[in-house]
Design an enzyme around this catalytic site. Structure first.
Site, PDB file in Angstrom:
ATOM      1  N   SER A  85     -69.324  14.136  38.024  1.00 25.47           N
ATOM      2  CA  SER A  85     -68.730  13.933  36.702  1.00 25.47           C
ATOM      3  C   SER A  85     -68.539  12.436  36.506  1.00 25.47           C
ATOM      4  CB  SER A  85     -67.401  14.697  36.590  1.00 25.47           C
ATOM      5  OG  SER A  85     -66.815  14.474  35.333  1.00 25.47           O
ATOM      6  N   TYR A  91     -70.804  11.674  26.067  1.00 22.51           N
ATOM      7  CA  TYR A  91     -70.785  11.513  27.523  1.00 22.51           C
ATOM      8  C   TYR A  91     -69.494  12.113  28.081  1.00 22.51           C
ATOM      9  CZ  TYR A  91     -71.171   9.318  32.114  1.00 22.51           C
ATOM     10  OH  TYR A  91     -71.260   9.105  33.474  1.00 22.51           O
ATOM     11  N   LYS A 102     -69.203  15.340  30.550  1.00 20.29           N
ATOM     12  CA  LYS A 102     -68.669  15.142  31.904  1.00 20.29           C
ATOM     13  C   LYS A 102     -67.401  15.964  32.110  1.00 20.29           C
ATOM     14  CE  LYS A 102     -71.857  12.668  33.719  1.00 20.29           C
ATOM     15  NZ  LYS A 102     -72.614  13.128  34.875  1.00 20.29           N
TER      16      LYS A 102
HETATM   17  N1  LIG Z   1     -73.197   4.289  37.162  1.00 24.61           N
HETATM   18  C1  LIG Z   1     -71.959   4.552  36.801  1.00 24.61           C
HETATM   19  O1  LIG Z   1     -71.157   3.639  36.523  1.00 24.61           O
HETATM   20  C2  LIG Z   1     -71.470   5.987  36.771  1.00 24.61           C
HETATM   21  C3  LIG Z   1     -70.104   6.231  36.578  1.00 24.61           C
HETATM   22  C4  LIG Z   1     -69.659   7.541  36.528  1.00 24.61           C
HETATM   23  C5  LIG Z   1     -70.534   8.591  36.683  1.00 24.61           C
HETATM   24  N2  LIG Z   1     -71.858   8.334  36.860  1.00 24.61           N
HETATM   25  C6  LIG Z   1     -72.771   9.486  36.993  1.00 24.61           C
HETATM   26  O2  LIG Z   1     -73.492   9.377  38.200  1.00 24.61           O
HETATM   27  C7  LIG Z   1     -74.820   9.918  38.036  1.00 24.61           C
HETATM   28  C8  LIG Z   1     -75.863   8.877  38.419  1.00 24.61           C
HETATM   29  O3  LIG Z   1     -75.654   7.713  37.630  1.00 24.61           O
HETATM   30  P1  LIG Z   1     -76.512   6.396  37.844  1.00 24.61           P
HETATM   31  O4  LIG Z   1     -75.731   5.265  37.278  1.00 24.61           O
HETATM   32  O5  LIG Z   1     -77.023   6.316  39.230  1.00 24.61           O
HETATM   33  O6  LIG Z   1     -77.709   6.702  36.812  1.00 24.61           O
HETATM   34  P2  LIG Z   1     -79.168   6.055  36.662  1.00 24.61           P
HETATM   35  O7  LIG Z   1     -79.290   4.784  37.404  1.00 24.61           O
HETATM   36  O8  LIG Z   1     -79.446   6.053  35.202  1.00 24.61           O
HETATM   37  O9  LIG Z   1     -80.104   7.141  37.375  1.00 24.61           O
HETATM   38  C9  LIG Z   1     -80.232   8.413  36.823  1.00 24.61           C
HETATM   39  C10 LIG Z   1     -81.319   9.162  37.563  1.00 24.61           C
HETATM   40  O10 LIG Z   1     -81.446  10.465  36.978  1.00 24.61           O
HETATM   41  C11 LIG Z   1     -82.819  10.656  36.572  1.00 24.61           C
HETATM   42  N3  LIG Z   1     -82.780  11.564  35.414  1.00 24.61           N
HETATM   43  C12 LIG Z   1     -82.271  11.322  34.175  1.00 24.61           C
HETATM   44  N4  LIG Z   1     -82.425  12.381  33.399  1.00 24.61           N
HETATM   45  C13 LIG Z   1     -83.035  13.331  34.155  1.00 24.61           C
HETATM   46  C14 LIG Z   1     -83.476  14.656  33.903  1.00 24.61           C
HETATM   47  N5  LIG Z   1     -83.315  15.245  32.706  1.00 24.61           N
HETATM   48  N6  LIG Z   1     -84.068  15.349  34.917  1.00 24.61           N
HETATM   49  C15 LIG Z   1     -84.249  14.769  36.124  1.00 24.61           C
HETATM   50  N7  LIG Z   1     -83.845  13.525  36.416  1.00 24.61           N
HETATM   51  C16 LIG Z   1     -83.263  12.820  35.440  1.00 24.61           C
HETATM   52  C17 LIG Z   1     -83.365   9.260  36.316  1.00 24.61           C
HETATM   53  O11 LIG Z   1     -84.770   9.111  36.461  1.00 24.61           O
HETATM   54  P3  LIG Z   1     -85.833   9.442  35.286  1.00 24.61           P
HETATM   55  O12 LIG Z   1     -85.535   8.497  34.163  1.00 24.61           O
HETATM   56  O13 LIG Z   1     -87.155   9.232  35.934  1.00 24.61           O
HETATM   57  O14 LIG Z   1     -85.620  10.864  34.911  1.00 24.61           O
HETATM   58  C18 LIG Z   1     -82.678   8.507  37.466  1.00 24.61           C
HETATM   59  O15 LIG Z   1     -83.377   8.714  38.676  1.00 24.61           O
HETATM   60  C19 LIG Z   1     -74.912  10.366  36.574  1.00 24.61           C
HETATM   61  O16 LIG Z   1     -74.604  11.733  36.463  1.00 24.61           O
HETATM   62  C20 LIG Z   1     -73.840   9.530  35.897  1.00 24.61           C
HETATM   63  O17 LIG Z   1     -73.353  10.117  34.709  1.00 24.61           O
HETATM   64  C21 LIG Z   1     -72.352   7.053  36.902  1.00 24.61           C
END
Ligand SMILES: NC(=O)c1ccc[n+]([C@@H]2O[C@H](COP(=O)([O-])OP(=O)(O)OC[C@H]3O[C@@H](n4cnc5c(N)ncnc54)[C@H](OP(=O)(O)O)[C@@H]3O)[C@@H](O)[C@H]2O)c1
Length: 267
Positions: free
Chosen positions: A138, A152, A156
């Site tokens: 989340s 978002y 979440k």
């Molecule tokens: N980064 C933050 O600050 C943060 C904070 C709180 C929560 N989160 C959560 O943590 C998780 C990872 O975040 P992140 O920052 O590492 O994100 P990210 O860098 O944008 O990476 C997201 C990954 O998911 C893949 N993806 C996106 N849509 C997809 C789909 N429909 N099917 C399969 N793969 C998909 C993307 O690759 P493709 O584009 O090739 O599909 C990528 O590999 C997410 O759920 C995000 O909401 C992140």
């Protein structure tokens, strides 16, 4: 505890998912990686295969149920079982709701919500058989709705409810269900978000934010799987926000309203 376990991590070709896959491979797990882009899957496999043969990957969209069935079959065919599913794939959104088009909302809801439900449905029987684990990623934005993150925050928050329902449903099967709340984590170079027009655009580095490293956030995901804690926060501040929200939800909302211009400008 992860040796030879089969772990499916959705959205694991970059960012938090990639780092979690790397750390689990280093602990002896067999990992199935995924994302929509076959190029990203190939690149990630190339970098993992330098230090572990126990990794496979399949490109596809986890908001598509048929693909999730194919992902499950791929994992079973290659590794014979599924012990752990980490529902990590997700996308952030930007823009005020009054400026957003329906397509922008649909994309965020599909990826963040259906993209957590469908892989779970596809892998559920295997995970029940092995008394395995399901983890949902989340966000602190799921604790309280934030301005200009409406879709978002809503998705979440929905993922939290989903995890709560499943925890009750699966307790008699010995399945661990958990919900992880990452705080702001350093951006991957290729990170994209969905803007108010429904277009996926590159997210530039967020200035003035004290972000967690990807290692810190992935480390908390792994710690949660080890300790089998239902809720795990990646930072003390995330935990404090949850405590204040639980005790004083209206005061928390007032603080968000007071900070609204700052939060909106962080996009
Ligand atoms: N980064 C933050 O600050 C943060 C904070 C709180 C929560 N989160 C959560 O943590 C998780 C990872 O975040 P992140 O920052 O590492 O994100 P990210 O860098 O944008 O990476 C997201 C990954 O998911 C893949 N993806 C996106 N849509 C997809 C789909 N429909 N099917 C399969 N793969 C998909 C993307 O690759 P493709 O584009 O090739 O599909 C990528 O590999 C997410 O759920 C995000 O909401 C992140």
């Amino acid at each position: 505890m992860f040796k030879n376990k089969v772990i499916v991590i959705t959205g694991s070709t970059q960012g938090i998912g990639f780092k979690t896959a790397e750390m689990l491979l280093n602990r002896g797990a067999r990992v199935v990686i995924n994302s929509r882009s076959s190029e990203k899957v190939t690149n990630a496999l190339n970098s993992f295969e330098k230090f572990s043969p126990n990794v496979i990957g399949l490109a596809g969209d986890v908001s598509n149920y048929e693909f999730c069935i194919a992902l499950r079959e791929f994992a079973i065919k290659k590794f014979g079982q599924i012990d752990i599913l980490i529902n990590n794939a997700g996308v952030a959104s930007s823009g005020l709701l009054k400026e957003s088009v329906p397509d922008a909302l649909e994309k965020v809801i599909n990826i963040n919500l259906l993209g957590s439900i469908y892989p779970t449905m596809a892998c559920l029987n295997d995970i029940c058989k092995d008394r395995g684990s399901i983890l949902f990623i989340s966000s602190v934005a799921g604790i309280i709705g934030l301005p200009s993150y409406s879709q978002y925050s809503a998705t979440k928050r929905a993922v939290i409810s989903l995890a709560e329902s499943l925890k009750s449903e699966l307790i008699d099967y010995g399945v661990f269900v958990g919900i992880n709340y990452p705080g702001f984590t350093e951006n991957e170079e290729h990170k994209t978000i969905i803007n108010s027009e429904g277009v996926e655009v590159r997210l530039s580095k967020r200035p003035g934010i004290n972000a967690l490293t990807r290692e810190q956030t992935a480390g908390k995901i792994i710690e949660q799987l080890q300790k089998k804690k239902f809720r795990m926060y990646s930072s003390i501040s995330a935990k404090i926000i949850q405590i204040i929200y639980n005790l004083l939800p209206n005061l928390t909302l007032r603080i968000v309203i007071y900070l609204r211009k700052k939060i909106i400008s962080m996009q």
